[in-house]
Design a protein around this motif. Structure first.
Motif, PDB file in Angstrom:
ATOM      1  N   MET A  46       0.856  -1.182   0.000  1.00 29.60           N
ATOM      2  CA  MET A  46       0.000   0.000   0.000  1.00 29.60           C
ATOM      3  C   MET A  46       0.890   1.229   0.000  1.00 29.60           C
ATOM      4  N   MET A  47       0.691   2.070  -1.026  1.00 24.00           N
ATOM      5  CA  MET A  47       1.447   3.309  -1.178  1.00 24.00           C
ATOM      6  C   MET A  47       0.491   4.468  -0.895  1.00 24.00           C
ATOM      7  N   VAL A  48       0.962   5.486  -0.180  1.00 20.69           N
ATOM      8  CA  VAL A  48       0.107   6.610   0.206  1.00 20.69           C
ATOM      9  C   VAL A  48       0.743   7.925  -0.249  1.00 20.69           C
ATOM     10  N   THR A  49      -0.116   8.858  -0.654  1.00 19.26           N
ATOM     11  CA  THR A  49       0.355  10.175  -1.057  1.00 19.26           C
ATOM     12  C   THR A  49       0.772  10.968   0.187  1.00 19.26           C
ATOM     13  N   PRO A  50       1.617  12.002   0.010  1.00 20.94           N
ATOM     14  CA  PRO A  50       2.100  12.767   1.165  1.00 20.94           C
ATOM     15  C   PRO A  50       0.988  13.373   2.028  1.00 20.94           C
ATOM     16  N   ASP A  51      -0.149  13.716   1.430  1.00 19.78           N
ATOM     17  CA  ASP A  51      -1.237  14.294   2.221  1.00 19.78           C
ATOM     18  C   ASP A  51      -2.042  13.238   2.972  1.00 19.78           C
ATOM     19  N   GLY A  52      -1.774  11.952   2.713  1.00 21.46           N
ATOM     20  CA  GLY A  52      -2.451  10.867   3.416  1.00 21.46           C
ATOM     21  C   GLY A  52      -3.853  10.547   2.914  1.00 21.46           C
ATOM     22  N   HIS A  53      -4.301  11.217   1.847  1.00 27.21           N
ATOM     23  CA  HIS A  53      -5.684  11.041   1.382  1.00 27.21           C
ATOM     24  C   HIS A  53      -5.851   9.992   0.299  1.00 27.21           C
ATOM     25  N   SER A  54      -4.812   9.692  -0.469  1.00 22.95           N
ATOM     26  CA  SER A  54      -4.956   8.786  -1.613  1.00 22.95           C
ATOM     27  C   SER A  54      -3.953   7.645  -1.507  1.00 22.95           C
ATOM     28  N   ARG A  55      -4.389   6.469  -1.965  1.00 23.15           N
ATOM     29  CA  ARG A  55      -3.538   5.288  -1.879  1.00 23.15           C
ATOM     30  C   ARG A  55      -3.583   4.493  -3.173  1.00 23.15           C
ATOM     31  N   LEU A  56      -2.469   3.835  -3.459  1.00 26.33           N
ATOM     32  CA  LEU A  56      -2.395   2.832  -4.515  1.00 26.33           C
ATOM     33  C   LEU A  56      -2.139   1.503  -3.842  1.00 26.33           C
ATOM     34  N   GLU A  57      -2.927   0.501  -4.190  1.00 22.33           N
ATOM     35  CA  GLU A  57      -2.673  -0.850  -3.708  1.00 22.33           C
ATOM     36  C   GLU A  57      -2.014  -1.611  -4.848  1.00 22.33           C
ATOM     37  N   LEU A  58      -0.732  -1.882  -4.694  1.00 24.00           N
ATOM     38  CA  LEU A  58       0.024  -2.639  -5.688  1.00 24.00           C
ATOM     39  C   LEU A  58      -0.100  -4.113  -5.340  1.00 24.00           C
ATOM     40  N   SER A  59      -0.454  -4.940  -6.312  1.00 20.08           N
ATOM     41  CA  SER A  59      -0.686  -6.363  -6.061  1.00 20.08           C
ATOM     42  C   SER A  59       0.136  -7.225  -7.002  1.00 20.08           C
ATOM     43  N   LYS A  60       0.778  -8.244  -6.428  1.00 15.68           N
ATOM     44  CA  LYS A  60       1.469  -9.258  -7.223  1.00 15.68           C
ATOM     45  C   LYS A  60       0.762 -10.584  -6.959  1.00 15.68           C
ATOM     46  N   PHE A  61       0.075 -11.097  -7.996  1.00 20.98           N
ATOM     47  CA  PHE A  61      -0.644 -12.355  -7.846  1.00 20.98           C
ATOM     48  C   PHE A  61       0.330 -13.526  -7.937  1.00 20.98           C
ATOM     49  N   LEU A  62       0.356 -14.337  -6.881  1.00 24.37           N
ATOM     50  CA  LEU A  62       1.173 -15.544  -6.863  1.00 24.37           C
ATOM     51  C   LEU A  62       0.334 -16.746  -7.289  1.00 24.37           C
ATOM     52  N   ASP A  63      -0.940 -16.751  -6.856  1.00 25.58           N
ATOM     53  CA  ASP A  63      -1.862 -17.826  -7.211  1.00 25.58           C
ATOM     54  C   ASP A  63      -3.286 -17.317  -7.080  1.00 25.58           C
ATOM     55  N   PRO A  64      -4.085 -17.357  -8.086  1.00 25.63           N
ATOM     56  CA  PRO A  64      -3.780 -17.817  -9.439  1.00 25.63           C
ATOM     57  C   PRO A  64      -2.914 -16.784 -10.171  1.00 25.63           C
ATOM     58  N   PRO A  65      -2.217 -17.250 -11.207  1.00 26.10           N
ATOM     59  CA  PRO A  65      -1.371 -16.323 -11.963  1.00 26.10           C
ATOM     60  C   PRO A  65      -2.218 -15.316 -12.751  1.00 26.10           C
ATOM     61  N   THR A  66      -1.605 -14.203 -13.146  1.00 24.28           N
ATOM     62  CA  THR A  66      -2.315 -13.221 -13.959  1.00 24.28           C
ATOM     63  C   THR A  66      -2.682 -13.850 -15.303  1.00 24.28           C
ATOM     64  N   VAL A  67      -3.779 -13.370 -15.887  1.00 24.17           N
ATOM     65  CA  VAL A  67      -4.283 -13.996 -17.114  1.00 24.17           C
ATOM     66  C   VAL A  67      -4.297 -13.068 -18.323  1.00 24.17           C
ATOM     67  N   SER A  68      -4.140 -11.759 -18.119  1.00 26.55           N
ATOM     68  CA  SER A  68      -4.086 -10.862 -19.265  1.00 26.55           C
ATOM     69  C   SER A  68      -3.253  -9.650 -18.906  1.00 26.55           C
ATOM     70  N   ASP A  69      -2.927  -8.852 -19.905  1.00 30.40           N
ATOM     71  CA  ASP A  69      -2.002  -7.739 -19.733  1.00 30.40           C
ATOM     72  C   ASP A  69      -2.510  -6.547 -20.530  1.00 30.40           C
ATOM     73  N   HIS A  70      -2.841  -5.471 -19.830  1.00 29.40           N
ATOM     74  CA  HIS A  70      -3.380  -4.268 -20.470  1.00 29.40           C
ATOM     75  C   HIS A  70      -2.383  -3.116 -20.467  1.00 29.40           C
ATOM     76  N   ARG A  71      -1.148  -3.365 -20.019  1.00 28.32           N
ATOM     77  CA  ARG A  71      -0.214  -2.271 -19.787  1.00 28.32           C
ATOM     78  C   ARG A  71       0.179  -1.511 -21.042  1.00 28.32           C
ATOM     79  N   ASN A  72       0.161  -2.142 -22.181  1.00 29.93           N
ATOM     80  CA  ASN A  72       0.582  -1.446 -23.396  1.00 29.93           C
ATOM     81  C   ASN A  72      -0.583  -0.961 -24.238  1.00 29.93           C
ATOM     82  N   ALA A  73      -1.770  -0.967 -23.662  1.00 26.95           N
ATOM     83  CA  ALA A  73      -2.938  -0.466 -24.380  1.00 26.95           C
ATOM     84  C   ALA A  73      -2.774   1.036 -24.618  1.00 26.95           C
ATOM     85  N   PRO A  74      -3.233   1.527 -25.751  1.00 25.81           N
ATOM     86  CA  PRO A  74      -3.147   2.967 -26.011  1.00 25.81           C
ATOM     87  C   PRO A  74      -4.097   3.746 -25.101  1.00 25.81           C
ATOM     88  N   VAL A  75      -3.885   5.049 -25.017  1.00 26.52           N
ATOM     89  CA  VAL A  75      -4.663   5.861 -24.078  1.00 26.52           C
ATOM     90  C   VAL A  75      -6.140   5.939 -24.435  1.00 26.52           C
TER      91      VAL A  75
END
Length: 150
Positions: free
Chosen positions: A59-88
């Protein structure tokens, strides 16, 4: 009949391959690591619909403490698709946007760490400088610098 009222947005989730790389990237932007944990078991899968799962989160938090990013690494089940290179203009969640103090300095630091500018840093009237970058693992991030202070 009572009406439900929105209280706040707790966080935005991002699935990554490397938690360490993602933590380092978002730390460079200015977020702080609030905590790291293993989420596992059938109860978690009942929420996500994935059944029995094991996911390491940070869990990553902004300096003001109001917003967070939850970063997740799936170990099981594995990830099934990838959207990272999709255009804007692809359907679905596009990016996360951060307001920063010095966009040019931050972009320079992020590029040195391997990020790529998607287009250009542009100025919108006399209000903002804006850009999109692709950071670690190709994640799309928006940056905005407010030029006029209200």
């Amino acid at each position: 009949m009572a009406k439900n009222s929105l209280l706040r947005m707790d966080n935005m989730g991002i699935v990554v391959e490397s938690l360490d790389d993602a933590i380092s990237f978002f730390s460079e932007i200015g977020l702080k690591l609030e905590g790291r944990a293993m989420i596992e078991g059938e109860w978690a899968g009942q929420v996500t619909g994935l059944g029995n799962q094991r996911v390491e989160i940070a869990m990553m938090v902004t300096p003001d403490g109001h917003s967070r990013l939850e970063l997740s690494k799936f170990l099981d089940p594995p990830t099934v698709s990838d959207h990272r290179n999709a255009p804007v203009n692809a359907l679905g969640y596009l990016r996360v946007m951060f307001t920063v103090e010095d966009i040019d300095e931050l972009v320079s630091r992020l590029i040195k760490r391997g990020a790529q500018l998607v287009g250009e840093v542009v100025q919108y009237q006399d209000s903002y400088k804006l850009c999109y970058i692709r950071g670690t693992e190709g994640l799309l991030v928006g940056l905005a610098e407010q030029l006029k202070k209200n």
